[in-house]
Design an enzyme around this catalytic site. Structure first.
Site, PDB file in Angstrom:
ATOM      1  CG  HIS A  82      12.349  -6.060 -23.101  1.00 13.77           C
ATOM      2  ND1 HIS A  82      13.519  -5.787 -23.760  1.00 13.77           N
ATOM      3  CD2 HIS A  82      12.597  -7.159 -22.334  1.00 13.77           C
ATOM      4  CE1 HIS A  82      14.436  -6.693 -23.422  1.00 13.77           C
ATOM      5  NE2 HIS A  82      13.896  -7.531 -22.548  1.00 13.77           N
ATOM      6  CE  LYS A  95      -4.689  15.344 -23.301  1.00 11.08           C
ATOM      7  NZ  LYS A  95      -3.872  15.996 -24.333  1.00 11.08           N
ATOM      8  CD  GLU A  98       3.945  15.789 -20.207  1.00  5.83           C
ATOM      9  OE1 GLU A  98       3.603  15.130 -21.179  1.00  5.83           O
ATOM     10  OE2 GLU A  98       3.358  16.844 -19.872  1.00  5.83           O
ATOM     11  CB  SER A 102      -6.013  20.625 -23.331  1.00  5.40           C
ATOM     12  OG  SER A 102      -6.239  21.102 -24.650  1.00  5.40           O
TER      13      SER A 102
END
Ligand code: ARG
Length: 494
Positions: A157, A284, A291, A278
């Site tokens: 979980h 960043k 992804e 970024s």
């Protein structure tokens, strides 16, 4: 557009229909397979005295030239200048070989032709996928060997559960990919069947030697029902299903790497070469590769569903709907191979942050199960042990003291028990086969390393997968564009 079928029509095809109907921009990728299959067909026709030997020679020489021209041009055009790759090759052949070229399509339809081309393509694509999965497994094994001593919290979980070795986590993915390999291999067996000779749908009145064509193209067997052979694409569905699962497995790993590379976890850092920045936030470092792997696996699932829906309403035998099988199929294979390669590279270059793992694995709450086990091993029913430790956890959470000191002070547990459940100790107690402890992980690592070496040898990886390459030496012969040797080779066997 020169067509293979104009004579029964009184009007030209509308330009919009030509554009809508053409599949060249997609099936152009089948040119090598198409030419190889045509050469095999022509050789068989001559061998069976269905067409004159001289015409077969002209066809084979012409096809070798078409092939050389297409290679030279960097492949067939990416437009609608022909109805499909089969038309493009045949029309050009007739320009080069004259009337002899018109005999190539004897005892053949584009329906059995495209099914054959696609199966040839599938065989090669399956070999590439097998190599890709093996490469990914190798990367995971390398990681597991390198990260062997590191302990991390295992999760359920996404809540901290029990300590595990990081190597055990990596090896979980090797196991998943082993099943993917088995699925891809099983698919290969069913792809490896020759449809050519099925004609448009009903077979043909000529005395074809289908087994000879199968031998030339390296197929293990020939199809047994002409209606089925030209109209089913279940082999594509199977390949896509296997790829969708590869995608799902890679996506789960990608998701974990995204989470782990966040400041909140900080377990890993992407190599600069496998991350992006970024345009507005200078600090960043984004895990775009992971992804995209996650996203592309969704497209693989989409391709699988596309094919299933495409097939489900089709009456026997061939229907033009089948032309739409290739785009989702090719895309899923391209994506799958990219994702396997990029995931391997990302993993190999990943920086694992031992300090962060150590800190997270040091959470004493991870040892609650071990405390309960300790009580149960001393004779208490496990439910009672669970309740006792649960009460200690509640007190620790309320800020009274750490779980470890509460356990040490507990009369049923005591300092000895508390010492036994230190993180580095607890994990060594996971001794069941397949468990997260060092001995079990060592055994898994050893088994996988052997298995992988064995598979690599059997599948002929690395290298060009020559062992099971779809074109076999046949494709190479065409590539040499040495028409003479193809021709002499053909007819010396007669
Ligand atoms: N381009 C077609 C396909 O990919 C080839 C078969 C065409 N057959 C036909 N009867 N129109 O399916």
């Amino acid at each position: 557009m020169t067509k293979l079928w104009g004579s029964r029509f009184t009007k030209p095809t509308s330009a919009s229909v030509e554009a809508f109907n053409s599949s060249l921009s997609v099936d152009r990728r089948l040119y090598e397979e198409d030419i190889a299959a045509s050469i095999a067909h022509a050789r068989m026709l001559a061998r069976q005295s269905i067409i004159p030997l001289g015409d077969a020679r002209a066809i084979v020489a012409g096809l070798a030239r078409v092939y050389a021209e297409l290679v030279e041009a960097g492949g067939p055009p990416d437009d609608a200048s022909a109805e499909d790759i089969h038309s493009l090759v045949e029309v050009r052949l007739s320009e080069l070989a004259g009337p002899a070229g018109g005999r190539l399509h004897t005892a053949r339809s584009r329906n059995d032709q495209v099914a054959t081309d696609l199966r040839l393509w599938s065989r090669r694509a399956l070999c590439d996928c097998l190599a890709g999965v093996l490469g990914m497994q190798a990367a995971l094994l390398e990681r597991a060997a390198a990260d062997r001593g590191l302990i991390m919290p295992g999760y359920t979980h996404l809540q901290r559960a029990q300590p595990v070795l990081l190597a055990h986590h990596w090896l979980a993915y090797v196991d998943m990919l082993s099943r993917d390999l088995a699925r891809l291999e099983a698919c290969y067996e069913r792809v490896d069947v020759l449809p050519l000779g099925s004609g448009a749908l009903a077979g043909s009145p000529y005395r074809l030697d289908r087994a000879y064509v199968a031998r030339l193209l390296g197929f293990t067997s020939i199809s047994t029902n002409s209606l089925d052979a030209v109209s089913d694409r279940d082999f594509v569905v199977e390949h896509l299903a296997a790829l969708a699962l590869v995608g799902v497995h890679l996506s789960r790993l990608a998701e974990e790497l995204v989470i782990w590379s966040s400041a909140e976890f900080g377990f890993v850092e992407m190599d600069d070469a496998y991350a992006t920045g970024s345009s507005i936030m200078p600090q960043k470092k984004n895990p775009d590769v992971a992804e995209l792997v996650r996203a592309k696996s969704g497209r693989a699932v989409g391709s699988l569903v596309s094919l299933l829906v495409l097939l489900k309403g089709l009456p026997l035998a061939y229907n033009k709907d089948l032309q739409e099988d290739k785009e989702p199929y090719f895309r899923a294979v391209d994506d799958g191979l990219d994702c396997l390669r990029l995931s391997s590279e990302m993993l190999r270059t990943l920086k694992v942050r031992a300090d962060r793992l150590r800190a997270a694995a040091g959470d004493p709450l991870l040892l609650a199960t071990d405390l309960a086990d300790r009580l149960a091993q001393a004779g208490l029913p496990f439910r009672e042990a669970h309740a006792i430790v649960g009460a200690l956890v509640r007190r620790a959470e309320a800020g009274e003291a750490s779980l470890r000191s509460l356990a040490a002070a507990d009369p049923a547990l005591g300092p000895e028990a508390a010492a036994l459940v230190a993180p580095g100790v607890a994990v060594t107690r996971r001794t069941t086969p397949g468990g997260a402890g060092p001995a079990a992980v060592r055994a898994q690592l050893a088994r996988f390393t052997l298995e992988l070496a064995d598979l690599r040898e059997r599948l002929g990886v690395p290298g060009a997968l020559g062992v099971r390459s779809p074109m076999g030496s046949f494709g190479e012969k065409v590539a040499e564009s040495d028409a003479k040797s193809v021709v002499s080779d053909t007819f010396s066997q007669k």
